[in-house]
Design an enzyme around this catalytic site. Sequence first.
Site, PDB file in Angstrom:
ATOM      1  N   ASP A  76       0.867  -1.176   0.000  1.00  0.00           N
ATOM      2  CA  ASP A  76       0.000   0.000   0.000  1.00  0.00           C
ATOM      3  C   ASP A  76       0.908   1.231   0.000  1.00  0.00           C
ATOM      4  O   ASP A  76       1.690   1.419   0.947  1.00  0.00           O
ATOM      5  CB  ASP A  76      -0.889  -0.031   1.257  1.00  0.00           C
ATOM      6  CG  ASP A  76      -1.888   1.113   1.282  1.00  0.00           C
ATOM      7  OD1 ASP A  76      -1.624   2.165   0.654  1.00  0.00           O
ATOM      8  OD2 ASP A  76      -2.919   0.964   1.942  1.00  0.00           O
ATOM      9  N   SER A 155      -1.063  13.289 -15.301  1.00  0.00           N
ATOM     10  CA  SER A 155      -2.348  13.404 -16.017  1.00  0.00           C
ATOM     11  C   SER A 155      -2.468  14.787 -16.640  1.00  0.00           C
ATOM     12  O   SER A 155      -1.874  15.753 -16.131  1.00  0.00           O
ATOM     13  CB  SER A 155      -3.503  13.214 -15.027  1.00  0.00           C
ATOM     14  OG  SER A 155      -4.737  13.490 -15.646  1.00  0.00           O
ATOM     15  N   TYR A 168      -7.460  16.053  -6.904  1.00  0.00           N
ATOM     16  CA  TYR A 168      -6.865  15.195  -7.950  1.00  0.00           C
ATOM     17  C   TYR A 168      -6.000  16.068  -8.859  1.00  0.00           C
ATOM     18  O   TYR A 168      -4.840  15.732  -9.143  1.00  0.00           O
ATOM     19  CB  TYR A 168      -7.952  14.473  -8.749  1.00  0.00           C
ATOM     20  CG  TYR A 168      -7.379  13.533  -9.792  1.00  0.00           C
ATOM     21  CD1 TYR A 168      -6.850  12.294  -9.423  1.00  0.00           C
ATOM     22  CD2 TYR A 168      -7.343  13.872 -11.149  1.00  0.00           C
ATOM     23  CE1 TYR A 168      -6.306  11.425 -10.369  1.00  0.00           C
ATOM     24  CE2 TYR A 168      -6.803  13.013 -12.101  1.00  0.00           C
ATOM     25  CZ  TYR A 168      -6.292  11.794 -11.704  1.00  0.00           C
ATOM     26  OH  TYR A 168      -5.747  10.945 -12.649  1.00  0.00           O
ATOM     27  N   LYS A 172      -1.782  15.774  -9.192  1.00  0.00           N
ATOM     28  CA  LYS A 172      -1.103  15.513 -10.461  1.00  0.00           C
ATOM     29  C   LYS A 172      -0.207  16.696 -10.850  1.00  0.00           C
ATOM     30  O   LYS A 172       0.857  16.504 -11.437  1.00  0.00           O
ATOM     31  CB  LYS A 172      -2.130  15.207 -11.564  1.00  0.00           C
ATOM     32  CG  LYS A 172      -2.865  13.880 -11.353  1.00  0.00           C
ATOM     33  CD  LYS A 172      -1.910  12.689 -11.317  1.00  0.00           C
ATOM     34  CE  LYS A 172      -2.612  11.353 -11.296  1.00  0.00           C
ATOM     35  NZ  LYS A 172      -1.691  10.209 -11.243  1.00  0.00           N
TER      36      LYS A 172
HETATM   37  N1  LIG Z   1      -7.933   6.263 -16.501  1.00  0.00           N
HETATM   38  C1  LIG Z   1      -7.716   7.515 -16.880  1.00  0.00           C
HETATM   39  O1  LIG Z   1      -8.519   8.110 -17.646  1.00  0.00           O
HETATM   40  C2  LIG Z   1      -6.482   8.237 -16.401  1.00  0.00           C
HETATM   41  C3  LIG Z   1      -6.229   9.518 -16.953  1.00  0.00           C
HETATM   42  C4  LIG Z   1      -5.085  10.200 -16.542  1.00  0.00           C
HETATM   43  C5  LIG Z   1      -4.221   9.637 -15.629  1.00  0.00           C
HETATM   44  N2  LIG Z   1      -4.498   8.403 -15.099  1.00  0.00           N
HETATM   45  C6  LIG Z   1      -3.565   7.851 -14.118  1.00  0.00           C
HETATM   46  O2  LIG Z   1      -3.133   6.554 -14.532  1.00  0.00           O
HETATM   47  C7  LIG Z   1      -2.721   5.829 -13.375  1.00  0.00           C
HETATM   48  C8  LIG Z   1      -3.323   4.428 -13.433  1.00  0.00           C
HETATM   49  O3  LIG Z   1      -4.731   4.518 -13.279  1.00  0.00           O
HETATM   50  P1  LIG Z   1      -5.734   3.593 -14.105  1.00  0.00           P
HETATM   51  O4  LIG Z   1      -6.528   4.476 -14.971  1.00  0.00           O
HETATM   52  O5  LIG Z   1      -5.012   2.454 -14.684  1.00  0.00           O
HETATM   53  O6  LIG Z   1      -6.742   3.141 -12.940  1.00  0.00           O
HETATM   54  P2  LIG Z   1      -6.802   1.808 -12.049  1.00  0.00           P
HETATM   55  O7  LIG Z   1      -7.096   0.634 -12.905  1.00  0.00           O
HETATM   56  O8  LIG Z   1      -7.742   2.154 -10.951  1.00  0.00           O
HETATM   57  O9  LIG Z   1      -5.308   1.639 -11.503  1.00  0.00           O
HETATM   58  C9  LIG Z   1      -4.843   2.304 -10.366  1.00  0.00           C
HETATM   59  C10 LIG Z   1      -3.660   1.521  -9.850  1.00  0.00           C
HETATM   60  O10 LIG Z   1      -3.143   2.217  -8.704  1.00  0.00           O
HETATM   61  C11 LIG Z   1      -3.045   1.299  -7.641  1.00  0.00           C
HETATM   62  N3  LIG Z   1      -3.211   1.949  -6.358  1.00  0.00           N
HETATM   63  C12 LIG Z   1      -4.162   2.840  -5.993  1.00  0.00           C
HETATM   64  N4  LIG Z   1      -4.031   3.156  -4.696  1.00  0.00           N
HETATM   65  C13 LIG Z   1      -2.965   2.438  -4.244  1.00  0.00           C
HETATM   66  C14 LIG Z   1      -2.353   2.301  -2.980  1.00  0.00           C
HETATM   67  N5  LIG Z   1      -2.798   2.965  -1.890  1.00  0.00           N
HETATM   68  N6  LIG Z   1      -1.290   1.483  -2.853  1.00  0.00           N
HETATM   69  C15 LIG Z   1      -0.835   0.786  -3.940  1.00  0.00           C
HETATM   70  N7  LIG Z   1      -1.366   0.874  -5.153  1.00  0.00           N
HETATM   71  C16 LIG Z   1      -2.433   1.681  -5.304  1.00  0.00           C
HETATM   72  C17 LIG Z   1      -4.167   0.289  -7.883  1.00  0.00           C
HETATM   73  O11 LIG Z   1      -3.886  -0.933  -7.210  1.00  0.00           O
HETATM   74  P3  LIG Z   1      -4.681  -1.481  -5.926  1.00  0.00           P
HETATM   75  O12 LIG Z   1      -6.063  -0.911  -5.945  1.00  0.00           O
HETATM   76  O13 LIG Z   1      -4.642  -2.974  -6.108  1.00  0.00           O
HETATM   77  O14 LIG Z   1      -3.867  -1.032  -4.769  1.00  0.00           O
HETATM   78  C18 LIG Z   1      -4.067   0.116  -9.395  1.00  0.00           C
HETATM   79  O15 LIG Z   1      -3.067  -0.813  -9.697  1.00  0.00           O
HETATM   80  C19 LIG Z   1      -3.190   6.635 -12.153  1.00  0.00           C
HETATM   81  O16 LIG Z   1      -2.098   7.334 -11.604  1.00  0.00           O
HETATM   82  C20 LIG Z   1      -4.177   7.621 -12.746  1.00  0.00           C
HETATM   83  O17 LIG Z   1      -4.265   8.807 -11.997  1.00  0.00           O
HETATM   84  C21 LIG Z   1      -5.601   7.685 -15.473  1.00  0.00           C
END
Ligand SMILES: NC(=O)c1ccc[n+]([C@@H]2O[C@H](COP(=O)([O-])OP(=O)(O)OC[C@H]3O[C@@H](n4cnc5c(N)ncnc54)[C@H](OP(=O)(O)O)[C@@H]3O)[C@@H](O)[C@H]2O)c1
Length: 262
Positions: A76, A155, A168, A172
Amino acid sequence: MPEPIISIPPATPLNPRKRAILVGASSGVGAALARRLAREGYTVACLARRAEQLETLCKEINQASGETRAVPYTHDVTNTKVVPQLFKDIVTDFGGLDLLVYCAGISLPVGLKKYDFEKDRATTEANYIGALAWLNPAAEMFQSLKKGQIVGISSVAGERGRVGNPSYNASKAALTCYLEALRNRLTRYGVHVLTVKPGFVQTDMVKDAKKLFWVVSPEQAAEDIWKGIRKRKQDIYVPARWRLMMFIIRIIPSFIFRKLTF
Ligand SMILES: NC(=O)c1ccc[n+]([C@@H]2O[C@H](COP(=O)([O-])OP(=O)(O)OC[C@H]3O[C@@H](n4cnc5c(N)ncnc54)[C@H](OP(=O)(O)O)[C@@H]3O)[C@@H](O)[C@H]2O)c1
């Protein structure tokens, strides 16, 4: 706690295997990037809280590769106290490190007229404080080795403060700024730092969001990130057309921007 290691194939002069730590690997962009890196021959330490997802992902990668290329570590990122030792343990288990990717992140919806300190704190801890905890030891190690690569998944949301989800945006923005400062420190040591700014990626994070556009798959995002790593880019937008969009959004005057409701 680090899980026991199965046998990781050693690097040899003819097979200079690379080693990566991927924080936030259990789903979405992180899981797709773990698969992509493994296909490129990296051995990847996959970190996140959901042990079952990590196990499944690593098994799938290792079966497809026919050898150990992904190792799960349940962690975590808000538990920053354990990071220095866990970082050392992984580097020891892997016999070194070439790449660290910080992908962990959360986005907690807050009503347009609501203010919620606990959500703001949780967002800041996962998206920014956790990043500092992981990027510092990697930066220190790579600086002394005079090589290595650091990638932060930030982001487009970090480029303006919007009404929708202030903490958020701020987390970022802080991550983007920190990565720029790391790049400015580390380029002179031959260390590469990449800032990734996705727009919308079809992952759990945006599953309830409306009015998305230019949405890409996690696999497409991973492909773009891999290209950025390979070409040692300093920052990339995912997809690339967001660069022009964000140029325009950044120059919208504040008195107009504050009237927008997204
Ligand atoms: N999806 C979008 O449209 C978008 C756009 C811009 C930027 N992003 C960025 O891309 C990155 C990945 O997000 P995603 O879209 O792939 O969403 P996601 O599927 O929800 O992935 C988030 C990842 O972060 C991990 N995480 C969250 N809190 C955590 C914690 N306390 N400790 C350890 N791991 C943690 C989650 O793992 P666990 O829950 O298993 O811990 C998961 O592996 C993020 O930084 C997000 O801000 C996403």
